[in-house]
Motif scaffolding. Sequence first.
Motif, PDB file in Angstrom:
ATOM      1  N   LEU A  88       9.653   7.944  -1.374  1.00  0.00           N
ATOM      2  CA  LEU A  88       8.211   7.709  -1.536  1.00  0.00           C
ATOM      3  C   LEU A  88       7.781   7.690  -3.003  1.00  0.00           C
ATOM      4  CD1 LEU A  88       6.686   9.803   1.417  1.00  0.00           C
ATOM      5  CD2 LEU A  88       6.686   7.312   1.186  1.00  0.00           C
ATOM      6  N   VAL A  89       8.341   8.590  -3.811  1.00  0.00           N
ATOM      7  CA  VAL A  89       7.892   8.646  -5.217  1.00  0.00           C
ATOM      8  C   VAL A  89       8.489   7.517  -6.079  1.00  0.00           C
ATOM      9  CG1 VAL A  89       7.545  11.156  -5.148  1.00  0.00           C
ATOM     10  CG2 VAL A  89       9.670  10.258  -6.103  1.00  0.00           C
ATOM     11  N   ALA A  90       9.644   7.019  -5.686  1.00  0.00           N
ATOM     12  CA  ALA A  90      10.350   6.032  -6.526  1.00  0.00           C
ATOM     13  C   ALA A  90       9.528   4.777  -6.847  1.00  0.00           C
ATOM     14  CB  ALA A  90      11.697   5.672  -5.894  1.00  0.00           C
ATOM     15  N   PRO A  91       8.928   4.128  -5.827  1.00  0.00           N
ATOM     16  CA  PRO A  91       8.190   2.886  -6.133  1.00  0.00           C
ATOM     17  C   PRO A  91       7.054   3.095  -7.135  1.00  0.00           C
ATOM     18  CG  PRO A  91       8.414   3.187  -3.751  1.00  0.00           C
ATOM     19  CD  PRO A  91       8.900   4.438  -4.383  1.00  0.00           C
ATOM     20  N   LYS A  92       6.445   4.284  -7.120  1.00  0.00           N
ATOM     21  CA  LYS A  92       5.351   4.563  -8.062  1.00  0.00           C
ATOM     22  C   LYS A  92       5.836   4.554  -9.506  1.00  0.00           C
ATOM     23  CE  LYS A  92       2.109   6.927  -5.135  1.00  0.00           C
ATOM     24  NZ  LYS A  92       0.758   6.407  -5.304  1.00  0.00           N
ATOM     25  N   LEU A  93       7.141   4.806  -9.661  1.00  0.00           N
ATOM     26  CA  LEU A  93       7.730   4.832 -11.011  1.00  0.00           C
ATOM     27  C   LEU A  93       8.459   3.535 -11.320  1.00  0.00           C
ATOM     28  CD1 LEU A  93       9.194   8.433 -10.695  1.00  0.00           C
ATOM     29  CD2 LEU A  93       7.161   7.795 -11.992  1.00  0.00           C
ATOM     30  N   ASP A  94       8.226   2.531 -10.462  1.00  0.00           N
ATOM     31  CA  ASP A  94       8.885   1.244 -10.676  1.00  0.00           C
ATOM     32  C   ASP A  94      10.398   1.342 -10.530  1.00  0.00           C
ATOM     33  OD1 ASP A  94       8.183  -1.313 -10.904  1.00  0.00           O
ATOM     34  OD2 ASP A  94       7.784  -1.329 -13.061  1.00  0.00           O
ATOM     35  N   ILE A  95      10.822   2.237  -9.623  1.00  0.00           N
ATOM     36  CA  ILE A  95      12.260   2.396  -9.359  1.00  0.00           C
ATOM     37  C   ILE A  95      12.575   1.749  -8.018  1.00  0.00           C
ATOM     38  CG2 ILE A  95      14.107   4.043  -8.811  1.00  0.00           C
ATOM     39  CD1 ILE A  95      12.709   6.074 -10.612  1.00  0.00           C
ATOM     40  N   GLU A  96      13.581   0.895  -7.998  1.00  0.00           N
ATOM     41  CA  GLU A  96      14.052   0.364  -6.716  1.00  0.00           C
ATOM     42  C   GLU A  96      15.387   1.015  -6.380  1.00  0.00           C
ATOM     43  OE1 GLU A  96      14.546  -3.889  -6.464  1.00  0.00           O
ATOM     44  OE2 GLU A  96      15.484  -3.726  -4.492  1.00  0.00           O
ATOM     45  N   LEU A  97      15.435   1.617  -5.195  1.00  0.00           N
ATOM     46  CA  LEU A  97      16.663   2.281  -4.743  1.00  0.00           C
ATOM     47  C   LEU A  97      17.436   1.318  -3.857  1.00  0.00           C
ATOM     48  CD1 LEU A  97      14.953   5.680  -3.833  1.00  0.00           C
ATOM     49  CD2 LEU A  97      16.301   5.206  -5.890  1.00  0.00           C
ATOM     50  N   VAL A  98      18.536   0.801  -4.359  1.00  0.00           N
ATOM     51  CA  VAL A  98      19.349  -0.153  -3.599  1.00  0.00           C
ATOM     52  C   VAL A  98      20.430   0.620  -2.844  1.00  0.00           C
ATOM     53  CG1 VAL A  98      20.862  -2.170  -3.771  1.00  0.00           C
ATOM     54  CG2 VAL A  98      18.876  -1.948  -5.309  1.00  0.00           C
ATOM     55  N   GLU A  99      20.518   0.389  -1.526  1.00  0.00           N
ATOM     56  CA  GLU A  99      21.446   1.179  -0.701  1.00  0.00           C
ATOM     57  C   GLU A  99      22.906   0.910  -1.075  1.00  0.00           C
ATOM     58  OE1 GLU A  99      20.013   3.340   0.902  1.00  0.00           O
ATOM     59  OE2 GLU A  99      18.038   2.532   1.374  1.00  0.00           O
ATOM     60  N   MET A 100      23.707   1.962  -0.956  1.00  0.00           N
ATOM     61  CA  MET A 100      25.159   1.817  -1.080  1.00  0.00           C
ATOM     62  C   MET A 100      25.712   1.882   0.341  1.00  0.00           C
ATOM     63  SD  MET A 100      25.841   4.232  -4.398  1.00  0.00           S
ATOM     64  CE  MET A 100      27.627   4.097  -4.345  1.00  0.00           C
TER      65      MET A 100
ATOM     66  N   LEU B   9      11.389  24.120  -3.905  1.00  0.00           N
ATOM     67  CA  LEU B   9      11.057  22.694  -3.903  1.00  0.00           C
ATOM     68  C   LEU B   9      12.044  21.898  -4.748  1.00  0.00           C
ATOM     69  CD1 LEU B   9       8.061  24.190  -3.661  1.00  0.00           C
ATOM     70  CD2 LEU B   9       7.299  21.825  -3.866  1.00  0.00           C
ATOM     71  N   TYR B  10      12.459  20.764  -4.225  1.00  0.00           N
ATOM     72  CA  TYR B  10      13.227  19.806  -5.018  1.00  0.00           C
ATOM     73  C   TYR B  10      12.228  19.058  -5.898  1.00  0.00           C
ATOM     74  CZ  TYR B  10      16.702  16.317  -6.279  1.00  0.00           C
ATOM     75  OH  TYR B  10      17.550  15.524  -6.990  1.00  0.00           O
ATOM     76  N   TYR B  11      12.652  18.652  -7.089  1.00  0.00           N
ATOM     77  CA  TYR B  11      11.704  18.086  -8.059  1.00  0.00           C
ATOM     78  C   TYR B  11      10.874  16.928  -7.503  1.00  0.00           C
ATOM     79  CZ  TYR B  11       9.472  16.165 -12.149  1.00  0.00           C
ATOM     80  OH  TYR B  11       8.519  15.700 -13.019  1.00  0.00           O
ATOM     81  N   THR B  12      11.508  16.014  -6.751  1.00  0.00           N
ATOM     82  CA  THR B  12      10.724  14.863  -6.264  1.00  0.00           C
ATOM     83  C   THR B  12       9.645  15.285  -5.270  1.00  0.00           C
ATOM     84  OG1 THR B  12      12.514  14.381  -4.704  1.00  0.00           O
ATOM     85  CG2 THR B  12      12.434  13.045  -6.704  1.00  0.00           C
ATOM     86  N   GLN B  13       9.836  16.421  -4.617  1.00  0.00           N
ATOM     87  CA  GLN B  13       8.790  16.933  -3.708  1.00  0.00           C
ATOM     88  C   GLN B  13       7.574  17.390  -4.511  1.00  0.00           C
ATOM     89  OE1 GLN B  13      11.370  19.868  -1.626  1.00  0.00           O
ATOM     90  NE2 GLN B  13      10.837  18.761   0.248  1.00  0.00           N
ATOM     91  N   LEU B  14       7.822  18.085  -5.617  1.00  0.00           N
ATOM     92  CA  LEU B  14       6.735  18.553  -6.480  1.00  0.00           C
ATOM     93  C   LEU B  14       6.034  17.354  -7.132  1.00  0.00           C
ATOM     94  CD1 LEU B  14       5.669  21.382  -7.515  1.00  0.00           C
ATOM     95  CD2 LEU B  14       6.954  20.910  -9.608  1.00  0.00           C
ATOM     96  N   LEU B  15       6.849  16.421  -7.596  1.00  0.00           N
ATOM     97  CA  LEU B  15       6.306  15.205  -8.211  1.00  0.00           C
ATOM     98  C   LEU B  15       5.420  14.446  -7.213  1.00  0.00           C
ATOM     99  CD1 LEU B  15       6.243  13.034 -10.487  1.00  0.00           C
ATOM    100  CD2 LEU B  15       8.413  12.157  -9.601  1.00  0.00           C
ATOM    101  N   GLY B  16       5.896  14.361  -5.980  1.00  0.00           N
ATOM    102  CA  GLY B  16       5.142  13.669  -4.933  1.00  0.00           C
ATOM    103  C   GLY B  16       3.769  14.286  -4.702  1.00  0.00           C
ATOM    104  N   LEU B  17       3.722  15.626  -4.695  1.00  0.00           N
ATOM    105  CA  LEU B  17       2.427  16.305  -4.530  1.00  0.00           C
ATOM    106  C   LEU B  17       1.493  15.911  -5.670  1.00  0.00           C
ATOM    107  CD1 LEU B  17       3.417  19.960  -3.501  1.00  0.00           C
ATOM    108  CD2 LEU B  17       2.633  18.109  -1.994  1.00  0.00           C
ATOM    109  N   ALA B  18       2.031  15.877  -6.883  1.00  0.00           N
ATOM    110  CA  ALA B  18       1.227  15.527  -8.056  1.00  0.00           C
ATOM    111  C   ALA B  18       0.788  14.066  -8.021  1.00  0.00           C
ATOM    112  CB  ALA B  18       2.012  15.818  -9.335  1.00  0.00           C
ATOM    113  N   GLN B  19       1.582  13.245  -7.330  1.00  0.00           N
ATOM    114  CA  GLN B  19       1.225  11.821  -7.212  1.00  0.00           C
ATOM    115  C   GLN B  19       0.238  11.570  -6.075  1.00  0.00           C
ATOM    116  OE1 GLN B  19       5.042   9.870  -6.788  1.00  0.00           O
ATOM    117  NE2 GLN B  19       5.233   9.481  -8.995  1.00  0.00           N
TER     118      GLN B  19
END
Lengths: 297, 183
Positions: free
Chosen positions: A27-39, A260-270
């Motif tokens: 959820l947080v990745a797209p807000k940072l312009d990150i595309e997660l390509v599956e392996m 909390l894992y960092y992306t969870q905290l970041l998500g709350l802030a977003q």
Amino acid sequence: MTKHRYSFFLGCVIPNRLPQIEAATRLVAPKLDIELVEMKGASCCPAPGVIKSFDKDTWLAIVARNIALAEENGLDILVLCNGCYGTLIAGVHDLKDPETRARVNKILKGTGHQIKGTVTTKHLAEVLYMDIGMEAIEETIIRPIEARCAIHVGCHLLKPSDIRPWGVVEDFTVVDELVELLGATSVDYKLKDMCCGAGGGLRSAVLDVSLDMAREKFEAMTQAKVDCLVNVCNFCHLQFDVGQVQVNKEFGTDYQIPVLYYTQLLGLAQGFTPKEMGLDRHYISVEPFLEKIGMSV
Amino acid sequence: MIDRRIINGSKIDSELADDMTKAGIDRIRSCIQCGTCTGACPSGRRTAMRTRQLIRKALLGFREEVLSDPDLWVCTTCGTCTERCPRKIDVTEAILYLRNLACQEGYMRPEHRAVSVKLIETGHAVPIDDEKWSKMREDLGLSPLPPTVHSYPKAVKEIQHIIKKTGFDKLINYKEGKEDDKT
């Protein structure tokens, strides 16, 4: 088109035990312009503390296959787990040697994959701090988190330092800076740099020693009066969240430190809800922390 | 008078340190037994594990004694010893190397063997082995199975192909179709 594209390596614990971290990160990745390509078809990294402890050749051949999947994507690897990071970065390093690569490619023959040595591995903290940058992250924050956080960096993000990008082992502040960027305070505590105790096959086979290490950290964090613990490794996360329940049972303690894992905290802030960040899925209740920052599950 | 103490020569593997050197732990012979590794070790602080002693025994060639030592398995591989060694010995890699040898000699904990069986059978050391995890994934808006080996049976075959080639199945004495979760 997104600016930052990575081969997204999931590992074992995140997708199969702590999918809330996967959900939060997606959820947080797209807000940072990150595309997660599956392996597609990626396996266990394999775990450095266990599989590498048993047979290094098997470990190297399996990590080579995972790296080959990223090469087929044509994208560097983004990894969320310090253990996977340790394996993948060591794999990339070991496979730079042409002789080793040739030997491993022989083993890979028949799998349809070959390793060329064209991609590298980056930990989430590195991607956020170096590729995305503090300014771009700050722009996505709409709800600052005012809380006292105990940062646990974890061992394999930093060590062995000769094949890490940081240039430091002690006084490492990247994760503290990333947390403080969200409005929170990183609180110093005794034994901050110490291992969580989970790695090396201890959590699976020598649980009492493993938990004793976590216990020491919980005690120090409690004394430092923190509102939560923030980590950047799901295996440390598992040790602190599931392990905290086990510590309380084994040692007769009553630690209640939300993890909390960092992306969870970041998500709350977003602006994401605690539920979207999977915070209702934790073993130690996150409610006191949420209450402190004016939210609830 | 002092009695002579003689170590029984047949028990000594004089090649162990050389093998470690060749395997990449190339500075092991420069160990000065300062004990920095022991002092840095978070496991050693709460157990009988003494890193310095493991290294010394390996250097002396006390192969059986080191490989059968349960303390070899309380290292979390945190890497602090390696960072702090004043002789720049990769102590953590040395421990991993000795663990590899220990497994070859059959010194493997049942829990660790169980993890290995899971890797062989599913491609994950920690697989989805209960529906509740898939359900949890779905509740969080994720696919019930991740896009890993769990979604690609062919990928599991590839892992098994690798494992047969390196002989990992033989190393752990894996018995196809005859393993249960109690291992």
